[in-house]
Every structure is written in C-alpha cells, then in structure tokens.
Design a protein around this motif. Structure first.
Motif, PDB file in Angstrom:
ATOM      1  N   ASP A  46      41.260  43.238  43.064  1.00  0.00           N
ATOM      2  CA  ASP A  46      42.609  42.722  42.825  1.00  0.00           C
ATOM      3  C   ASP A  46      42.616  41.734  41.658  1.00  0.00           C
ATOM      4  OD1 ASP A  46      43.815  44.272  44.764  1.00  0.00           O
ATOM      5  OD2 ASP A  46      43.836  42.676  46.271  1.00  0.00           O
ATOM      6  N   LEU A  47      41.632  40.839  41.623  1.00  0.00           N
ATOM      7  CA  LEU A  47      41.558  39.876  40.509  1.00  0.00           C
ATOM      8  C   LEU A  47      41.444  40.589  39.171  1.00  0.00           C
ATOM      9  CD1 LEU A  47      39.228  36.985  41.717  1.00  0.00           C
ATOM     10  CD2 LEU A  47      41.604  36.798  40.989  1.00  0.00           C
ATOM     11  N   ASN A  48      40.549  41.575  39.101  1.00  0.00           N
ATOM     12  CA  ASN A  48      40.383  42.318  37.850  1.00  0.00           C
ATOM     13  C   ASN A  48      41.662  43.024  37.437  1.00  0.00           C
ATOM     14  OD1 ASN A  48      37.673  41.865  37.008  1.00  0.00           O
ATOM     15  ND2 ASN A  48      36.945  43.177  38.667  1.00  0.00           N
ATOM     16  N   ASN A  49      42.336  43.648  38.403  1.00  0.00           N
ATOM     17  CA  ASN A  49      43.566  44.377  38.083  1.00  0.00           C
ATOM     18  C   ASN A  49      44.714  43.454  37.700  1.00  0.00           C
ATOM     19  OD1 ASN A  49      42.559  47.013  38.339  1.00  0.00           O
ATOM     20  ND2 ASN A  49      42.722  46.894  40.559  1.00  0.00           N
ATOM     21  N   ILE A  50      44.812  42.312  38.349  1.00  0.00           N
ATOM     22  CA  ILE A  50      45.854  41.346  37.990  1.00  0.00           C
ATOM     23  C   ILE A  50      45.595  40.809  36.578  1.00  0.00           C
ATOM     24  CG2 ILE A  50      46.829  39.075  38.529  1.00  0.00           C
ATOM     25  CD1 ILE A  50      46.265  39.795  41.538  1.00  0.00           C
ATOM     26  N   GLN A  98      44.765  31.540  43.090  1.00  0.00           N
ATOM     27  CA  GLN A  98      46.086  32.107  43.325  1.00  0.00           C
ATOM     28  C   GLN A  98      47.171  31.301  42.609  1.00  0.00           C
ATOM     29  OE1 GLN A  98      43.640  31.799  45.522  1.00  0.00           O
ATOM     30  NE2 GLN A  98      43.686  33.402  47.059  1.00  0.00           N
ATOM     31  N   ARG A  99      47.034  29.989  42.623  1.00  0.00           N
ATOM     32  CA  ARG A  99      48.011  29.140  41.930  1.00  0.00           C
ATOM     33  C   ARG A  99      48.005  29.441  40.433  1.00  0.00           C
ATOM     34  NH1 ARG A  99      46.389  24.559  43.805  1.00  0.00           N
ATOM     35  NH2 ARG A  99      44.971  24.101  42.102  1.00  0.00           N
ATOM     36  N   ASN A 100      46.826  29.609  39.859  1.00  0.00           N
ATOM     37  CA  ASN A 100      46.739  29.898  38.428  1.00  0.00           C
ATOM     38  C   ASN A 100      47.270  31.281  38.091  1.00  0.00           C
ATOM     39  OD1 ASN A 100      45.748  27.364  37.829  1.00  0.00           O
ATOM     40  ND2 ASN A 100      43.616  27.985  37.846  1.00  0.00           N
ATOM     41  N   ILE A 101      47.047  32.244  38.971  1.00  0.00           N
ATOM     42  CA  ILE A 101      47.643  33.573  38.770  1.00  0.00           C
ATOM     43  C   ILE A 101      49.161  33.447  38.707  1.00  0.00           C
ATOM     44  CG2 ILE A 101      48.095  35.796  39.890  1.00  0.00           C
ATOM     45  CD1 ILE A 101      45.203  35.637  41.003  1.00  0.00           C
ATOM     46  N   ALA A 102      49.726  32.740  39.667  1.00  0.00           N
ATOM     47  CA  ALA A 102      51.184  32.583  39.713  1.00  0.00           C
ATOM     48  C   ALA A 102      51.707  31.863  38.471  1.00  0.00           C
ATOM     49  CB  ALA A 102      51.590  31.829  40.973  1.00  0.00           C
ATOM     50  N   LYS A 103      51.001  30.828  38.032  1.00  0.00           N
ATOM     51  CA  LYS A 103      51.445  30.075  36.854  1.00  0.00           C
ATOM     52  C   LYS A 103      51.461  30.959  35.609  1.00  0.00           C
ATOM     53  CE  LYS A 103      49.611  25.924  36.289  1.00  0.00           C
ATOM     54  NZ  LYS A 103      48.629  24.806  36.347  1.00  0.00           N
ATOM     55  N   LEU A 138      48.101  41.212  33.446  1.00  0.00           N
ATOM     56  CA  LEU A 138      48.636  40.033  32.757  1.00  0.00           C
ATOM     57  C   LEU A 138      48.041  39.852  31.360  1.00  0.00           C
ATOM     58  CD1 LEU A 138      48.766  37.476  35.714  1.00  0.00           C
ATOM     59  CD2 LEU A 138      50.670  38.776  34.707  1.00  0.00           C
ATOM     60  N   GLY A 139      47.037  40.645  31.022  1.00  0.00           N
ATOM     61  CA  GLY A 139      46.449  40.584  29.692  1.00  0.00           C
ATOM     62  C   GLY A 139      45.598  39.351  29.455  1.00  0.00           C
ATOM     63  N   VAL A 140      44.883  38.918  30.492  1.00  0.00           N
ATOM     64  CA  VAL A 140      44.020  37.748  30.366  1.00  0.00           C
ATOM     65  C   VAL A 140      42.637  38.068  30.913  1.00  0.00           C
ATOM     66  CG1 VAL A 140      45.924  36.090  30.523  1.00  0.00           C
ATOM     67  CG2 VAL A 140      44.721  36.754  32.595  1.00  0.00           C
ATOM     68  N   ASP A 141      41.673  37.241  30.534  1.00  0.00           N
ATOM     69  CA  ASP A 141      40.328  37.351  31.085  1.00  0.00           C
ATOM     70  C   ASP A 141      40.335  36.814  32.511  1.00  0.00           C
ATOM     71  OD1 ASP A 141      37.529  36.038  31.629  1.00  0.00           O
ATOM     72  OD2 ASP A 141      37.206  37.489  30.013  1.00  0.00           O
ATOM     73  N   ILE A 142      39.623  37.471  33.383  1.00  0.00           N
ATOM     74  CA  ILE A 142      39.590  37.081  34.792  1.00  0.00           C
ATOM     75  C   ILE A 142      39.126  35.637  34.987  1.00  0.00           C
ATOM     76  CG2 ILE A 142      37.278  38.001  35.178  1.00  0.00           C
ATOM     77  CD1 ILE A 142      38.177  38.851  37.962  1.00  0.00           C
ATOM     78  N   ASN A 143      38.235  35.160  34.141  1.00  0.00           N
ATOM     79  CA  ASN A 143      37.684  33.809  34.281  1.00  0.00           C
ATOM     80  C   ASN A 143      38.733  32.716  34.126  1.00  0.00           C
ATOM     81  OD1 ASN A 143      34.889  34.529  34.722  1.00  0.00           O
ATOM     82  ND2 ASN A 143      34.925  35.256  32.611  1.00  0.00           N
ATOM     83  N   ILE A 144      39.820  33.035  33.469  1.00  0.00           N
ATOM     84  CA  ILE A 144      40.883  32.050  33.258  1.00  0.00           C
ATOM     85  C   ILE A 144      41.461  31.578  34.589  1.00  0.00           C
ATOM     86  CG2 ILE A 144      43.243  31.812  32.356  1.00  0.00           C
ATOM     87  CD1 ILE A 144      42.210  33.545  29.955  1.00  0.00           C
ATOM     88  N   LEU A 185      49.597  47.192  41.284  1.00  0.00           N
ATOM     89  CA  LEU A 185      48.479  47.237  42.220  1.00  0.00           C
ATOM     90  C   LEU A 185      48.652  48.309  43.294  1.00  0.00           C
ATOM     91  CD1 LEU A 185      47.953  43.408  42.819  1.00  0.00           C
ATOM     92  CD2 LEU A 185      46.570  44.906  41.376  1.00  0.00           C
ATOM     93  N   GLY A 186      49.861  48.858  43.412  1.00  0.00           N
ATOM     94  CA  GLY A 186      50.142  49.836  44.451  1.00  0.00           C
ATOM     95  C   GLY A 186      50.450  49.196  45.792  1.00  0.00           C
ATOM     96  N   TYR A 187      50.916  47.947  45.756  1.00  0.00           N
ATOM     97  CA  TYR A 187      51.225  47.197  46.967  1.00  0.00           C
ATOM     98  C   TYR A 187      52.734  47.011  47.081  1.00  0.00           C
ATOM     99  CZ  TYR A 187      46.295  45.704  46.913  1.00  0.00           C
ATOM    100  OH  TYR A 187      44.931  45.660  46.916  1.00  0.00           O
TER     101      TYR A 187
END
Length: 81
Positions: A46-50, A4-9, A54-60, A25-27
C-alpha cells in the motif's frame, strides 16, 4: 501514525481526494479512510502504491521535514510562471 499523517498531508497538498487514492488501490473509500486515519500499520505494498500514485518517493512518508519540503514544492508547482 506519522506515516499516515504525512500521506494525508501530501495528498491534500496535491489536491487529491481520498476516493481517488482508494480507487487506484482498488479499495472502497472507507477502507482507504482507515489506512489514513485509524490503522496503526500500513502494508509495504500500500505504501509503495500510494507513493506511486502521489508521485513521491516512499521514504518521504517517514520524515516530517521531507514531507514539508514536498508540500512546499507542490505550492511552487501550482503557481503560474
């Protein structure tokens, strides 16, 4: 809560507001806020959609060094050539 921290960053580095991701996400904004700040887990969907938004690979999201690399590249993309 590293993910979650990395998503926010990454979201912040790209200049994306929480409300924009929430809408994608429809939230509502409160539910998305909980995903980033409160929830201990996040669904794979949610991870896949985020990641898609954001245009990044989920593994990031799972690797601090990859997250930092994406953030560095965002800074380079924003600079005029």
């Amino acid at each position: 809560m590293q993910v979650q921290r990395n998503i926010a960053k990454i979201r912040e580095a790209k200049g994306v507001k929480q409300s924009a991701v929430a809408s994608f996400l429809g939230y509502n904004s409160q539910k998305y806020y909980r995903i980033e700040k409160i929830n201990k887990t996040i669904s794979t969907d949610d991870l896949n959609n985020i990641a898609l938004f954001l245009g990044v690979d989920i593994n990031i999201f799972f690797d601090d060094k990859l997250t930092d690399s994406v953030i560095e590249n965002v800074g380079k993309e924003k600079q005029p050539s």
